[in-house]
Structure formats: structure tokens, C-alpha cells
Design an enzyme around this catalytic site. Sequence first.
Site, PDB file in Angstrom:
ATOM      1  N   HIS A  52      -9.750  16.467  37.621  1.00 18.00           N
ATOM      2  CA  HIS A  52     -10.998  15.724  37.429  1.00 18.00           C
ATOM      3  C   HIS A  52     -10.717  14.352  36.783  1.00 18.00           C
ATOM      4  O   HIS A  52     -11.091  13.312  37.315  1.00 18.00           O
ATOM      5  CB  HIS A  52     -11.927  16.560  36.535  1.00 18.00           C
ATOM      6  CG  HIS A  52     -13.245  15.932  36.224  1.00 18.00           C
ATOM      7  ND1 HIS A  52     -14.422  16.377  36.774  1.00 18.00           N
ATOM      8  CD2 HIS A  52     -13.582  14.885  35.417  1.00 18.00           C
ATOM      9  CE1 HIS A  52     -15.423  15.637  36.323  1.00 18.00           C
ATOM     10  NE2 HIS A  52     -14.940  14.722  35.488  1.00 18.00           N
ATOM     11  N   GLU A  53     -10.047  14.367  35.646  1.00 18.54           N
ATOM     12  CA  GLU A  53      -9.787  13.102  34.936  1.00 18.54           C
ATOM     13  C   GLU A  53      -8.865  12.207  35.766  1.00 18.54           C
ATOM     14  O   GLU A  53      -8.989  10.975  35.731  1.00 18.54           O
ATOM     15  CB  GLU A  53      -9.201  13.353  33.545  1.00 18.54           C
ATOM     16  CG  GLU A  53     -10.095  14.182  32.604  1.00 18.54           C
ATOM     17  CD  GLU A  53     -11.503  13.633  32.433  1.00 18.54           C
ATOM     18  OE1 GLU A  53     -11.732  12.438  32.674  1.00 18.54           O
ATOM     19  OE2 GLU A  53     -12.399  14.430  32.065  1.00 18.54           O
ATOM     20  N   HIS A  86     -10.969  10.131  38.022  1.00 24.10           N
ATOM     21  CA  HIS A  86     -11.498   8.928  37.355  1.00 24.10           C
ATOM     22  C   HIS A  86     -10.393   7.880  37.211  1.00 24.10           C
ATOM     23  O   HIS A  86     -10.606   6.703  37.456  1.00 24.10           O
ATOM     24  CB  HIS A  86     -11.994   9.277  35.948  1.00 24.10           C
ATOM     25  CG  HIS A  86     -13.267  10.060  35.924  1.00 24.10           C
ATOM     26  ND1 HIS A  86     -14.367   9.711  36.654  1.00 24.10           N
ATOM     27  CD2 HIS A  86     -13.622  11.175  35.226  1.00 24.10           C
ATOM     28  CE1 HIS A  86     -15.349  10.569  36.411  1.00 24.10           C
ATOM     29  NE2 HIS A  86     -14.920  11.473  35.553  1.00 24.10           N
ATOM     30  N   HIS A 115      -9.525   6.147  40.397  1.00 28.06           N
ATOM     31  CA  HIS A 115     -10.636   5.257  40.750  1.00 28.06           C
ATOM     32  C   HIS A 115     -10.481   3.935  39.966  1.00 28.06           C
ATOM     33  O   HIS A 115     -10.563   2.843  40.529  1.00 28.06           O
ATOM     34  CB  HIS A 115     -11.945   5.964  40.386  1.00 28.06           C
ATOM     35  CG  HIS A 115     -13.181   5.365  40.973  1.00 28.06           C
ATOM     36  ND1 HIS A 115     -14.428   5.896  40.751  1.00 28.06           N
ATOM     37  CD2 HIS A 115     -13.386   4.284  41.764  1.00 28.06           C
ATOM     38  CE1 HIS A 115     -15.342   5.166  41.385  1.00 28.06           C
ATOM     39  NE2 HIS A 115     -14.740   4.184  42.004  1.00 28.06           N
TER      40      HIS A 115
HETATM   41 ZN    ZN Z   1     -16.066  13.071  34.702  1.00 27.36          ZN
END
Ligand code: ZN
Length: 633
Positions: free
Chosen positions: A408-409, A412, A415
Site C-alpha cells: 500500500h505505502e 503512494h 506515485h
Molecule cells: Zn493510503
Amino acid sequence: MLLAARTLVWVSLMAMTTSAALAGERKDIPDKYKWNLGDLFPTEAAWTKGKDAFAARLPELAKHKGRLGKGPDEVLATLRLMFDLDLELSRLSVYAASLSDEDVRAARPREMKQSAEELATAFSAATSWVRPELLTVDPAKVRKWIAGTPKLAPYRMYLEETLRRKPHTLSAAEEHVAAEAGELERAGGEVHGVLSNADLPYPTVKLSTGESVRLDPQAYSLHRQDRARADRDKVFSAFFGSLATYERTMGATLAAAVKAHLFDKRIRHFDSALDAALFQDNIPPAVYKQLLADVHRSLPTLHRYLALRKRMLGVDTLRYQDLYVPLVSSVDLHFAPDEARTITLDALAPLGKDYTEALRKGFDSRWTDYLPTTGKRSGAYSTGVYGVHPYQLLNFNGRYEDLTTLAHESGHSMHTFLSHGAQPYPTADYPIFVAEVASTFNENLLIHYMLDRAKDDATKLFLLGTLLDGLRTTLFRQTQFAEFELAFHEQAERGEPLTGENLSKLYLKIARDYYGHDKKVCQVEDLLAVEWAYVPHFYYDFYVYQYATSMVASTSLARAVREEAKTGKTARRDAYLKMLSSGSSKYAIDLLKDAGVDMTTSAPFDAAIAEMNATMDEMDRILDRQAKPAPKR
Ligand SMILES: [Zn+2]
């Protein structure tokens, strides 16, 4: 947001509920498991020097005041200086905050963090005149300047965004009053925060394990998952029972927040509080209403899920108290940090070699602070500084959810990495509406990777159940919140009073509708009516729906990219990667449209529901197989 106090931090929703970590001492952790803040400033002394230099440059901004109408060169000079300072501030803030997060008890880093926050306030005061002054220039003139001045290109979005706000911007004197009123507007949320985090006398209950637990919101979210049904009942009654005694007070704090939202709506000439809130990121209000309609249409899928849960738990009647206990508890997957890293990189292979190689390099060059240590901030997040690289903080304990958090991290962080690499600074940060797409997209790839490799039925059921619970709590629960939030704002807009009592009435009606109480799908007790009182998000002004829309978009996109990967084509993947590289060079809805999901239609939602049904089909098949008696010999 194009220009805010800069430290954009994407905090993991999931990680906020993780229990206390097994902490070691930071000095005993090998460097490769610690992030390297030296890439921001080599030493604390260098940071202090940077801070002083920033403070010394700040007054330069005032020299530009009153000159923006003179022409594009003045505009360019002002914006260059402003964004230069903004970037420097972000480097100072991220360093101080990250250093402080390594050990929140340490005094010096906390002081550094505070002085960075003071600088941020000073910066926002020193730049507050820029937008109002730009708005005094004829918009046609500004657009002509943009078109005729190539050097203004990086600032085009900032300028367009300023012009877009014109119809809802007041005179300088009125804006001043509105800013002063802004201080008062936060009162409702602040009182709720103090009450719910500190002063509310939460009950203590004794569980069947012999353990006594004080049921604050964190403990409640942990113990609502307990295996023993009697414990779950006890926890439910005690927690909501104690909230109910504060129903009137909580109603008053929420009503105060809603009044503030309506005040903004009126003075800035919006038709509704929803319009006013969604205007900030230029999201069409139709997207919000359509999400509610799509979810309503899909309640049979939620009810199918609830029936499956009933079957797996083996209970006669499913009640709300049974919704958080894990569907499969016999599976206990464990991963070392290096293993989690390898799995994450392999699982993200459908995104292509460029993506995974960049992430591998990031892992090797210490973007990540993995392990829990004494005094370290809990939870997980990703942040970063333009021109440096992303950073991610974890509290990795080796469980499956820790592996998920890493994926998940990393979503980010990549991105951030891609947008920072491709965009000039003014458009490098991406909008909130797309942020959780990049992270949950990676979670989706991870779980399908794990499923493809799961060897036994128990592990498969565990993973499918995890996927399903994520869809249930994000798509349905967050939308249920969004529906409640819209309903109580509309109630206030009609001039009806908002009291604790009628908020509870409204909440219970919506909850019973969602969970199929009247259809005997899942029993929702009267006491649940007060659940709204402990949810801080209702003070965030139409924020929660974005959790649901992000999950819709990422599920739909990941499904398309996974399917495409089997054929060897890359068009969908490339479009998605382009979105990850686009920062805020376009509005969120347009970014997603380019990536292949049109959030103004129901198509992405239907794809997410198809994934949910496919997951349940698979689980049904396994459960049916297991239920069949073994053939006689
Ligand atoms: Zn998040």
C-alpha cells in the site's frame, strides 16, 4: 490541493487500527531497515542553517505585492519565488517531522517540528495576498498572459485554479472576516476530539480471557474482532452504551460543525454544503450522488456477503456484533521484511519492469523505515520531497496485514516518485481523490498474486476473506457514512434541528437499510444508533466518500491491468502509469478518465461489484467442496 502547507502525508487507513508493535531499540536495527534522512539534510546543523535561510528569504515575497497586474513577468517572478520557498519549506518540514517520528519522545526533533510548523504558518500568511490579487486582474488578460508566456506553463494549473475560484471568492475585507471566522468554525470538531480522545469516561469490561479492557475507540475496534461471541456482545453493549449517555453532547458538537459548513456555503454562494465541499477539488457532485445510488442498487451483493459470513461463522442469526471477527482464524501467515520486499516486487510485476526496478532501487537506497522501535510513531505512511525521493514509515511485524501495508505505502511512494520525476514542482503533488487509488491498486495486485500461489483451501479462504472484507468495509461502510453525512447536512439545510436524538434515528434507519435488518439478513440492535458519535470523519466535510471511490477506481483498474497482462498487451497499464506520472497537471476526474475509469458513470463501480461476486463464487466453491462428506470406501 495545489498549494497547501506542503507536507502531504498519506496515512494508511488500515495501519491506524494495528495493535501495539513489538518494539526494539533503534540503535540495534541494521541501517538497511532504516530510512536515510541524510538525503534531505546531511546533519541537524545543516537543517538549522536551511531554516534560517528560509526565514531570511520569506520577506522577499512582500516586495511583489501590488505588482501582479503589471504583466506576465511580474506574475512569473512572484510565482517562482513562492514555489521555490514552498519546496524549501517542504524539505524542512519532512525532515523535522520524520526525525521526530523516529522517536516521538525526543525533545529536540519535536522542537524542530514545531518551528517548521511555525514557518508554515508564516509562509501561508506571507502568500495569502497572491490569489486575491490575481483575481483583481481581468481573467481574459490572465489567460492571454498564460498563452503568450511559455515560462508560465508550469504555473498554468495554479492560475487556472485561481480563476476557477473567482465566483466563490469574496472581497478582500470579507475574506478577512471569513478567515477570522475560520478559527471559530473548527470548534465543533475540536470539542468532539477532546471529548472522544480524552474526557469521555469509557467503560472497563472483563473478557472471558480474564483480561480487563478499558473500551476507548481503539480498544473497541480491536475487541469487536474477538472470537468469543459473548465477549463481542459485552464489548458492543458497553462501548455503545457509554457513547449513548453522551448522545446529546455529541449531537451538539456535530451540529456546530454542520453550521460552520452551512455558513461557508451561504457566504460563498453555493447551492448546498455538498457543492461547496466538492468544489475544492473540482469533483462533480453527481459523482457523490451516483456512488450512493450505485451502492443502493448493489445492496443484494452486500446481503450475499452477510449470508456467506453467517455460513462461515456457523451462527443461527447474524448480528452486527458478528461483522468484525475474522472469517478465517486458523491461518497465520508470517513474513520477514526481506521476504515481504521480494513478494511486493514480484506481485507488482503486471506494472512492468520500469515500475518494479524503480521501486527495487528505492528499497535498496533506504526509502523505508521498516521496524517498530521504542518511541517510534505508530501506524504507517508515505511522504516525500520533490527532487529528493519518497519516504515510507512502517511498523512491520511480519503479519499478512504488514505485507499489505508495505504494498500500500509503496503504491503512494511510487506515485510520488513518478509524478515528481515527470512534473515541474507546481504540479508534482497529486490530488487526494486519486491518492488512495495508487495504494489500493497495489493491495489488489498483491492479494491476487498471493491467491494464485496459495496451496491449501484454508489459505485461499483467508485471502479471499481478506479481499472481501476490504471491499465490504470500504465500498459499503464508507458509502453508508457518506449517505448519512449527506442526509444530516440536507436536514440542516431544510432548517430542521440537528440533535443527538434525531441524528441517531437517522443513522439507525440507514444502517438497518444497508444491513438488511428488516429482511432478516443481519440484525442491527437499537444501540447501534449512536455509532455516528465516535466517527471523527463526519467533521471533515464530505471526505469519507473518497475512500469508496478510490477503491472503486483501483479495483476496476487493477482488474483491467491483470486481465490485460495475460494477453501480453500493455495499453491499460501504460494509461495507468501515465496517470501516476501526471501529478496534479489535470483535475482528478480527468486523470482517472485518461487512465480508463470514468467516475461519472457506473461502469467502474460495476467492475468492483463483479470482483466482489467473483470472490464469493470462489469461496462458495471451496466451502461446498469442504461440506461434502468424504466418499465411502
Ligand atoms: Zn493510503
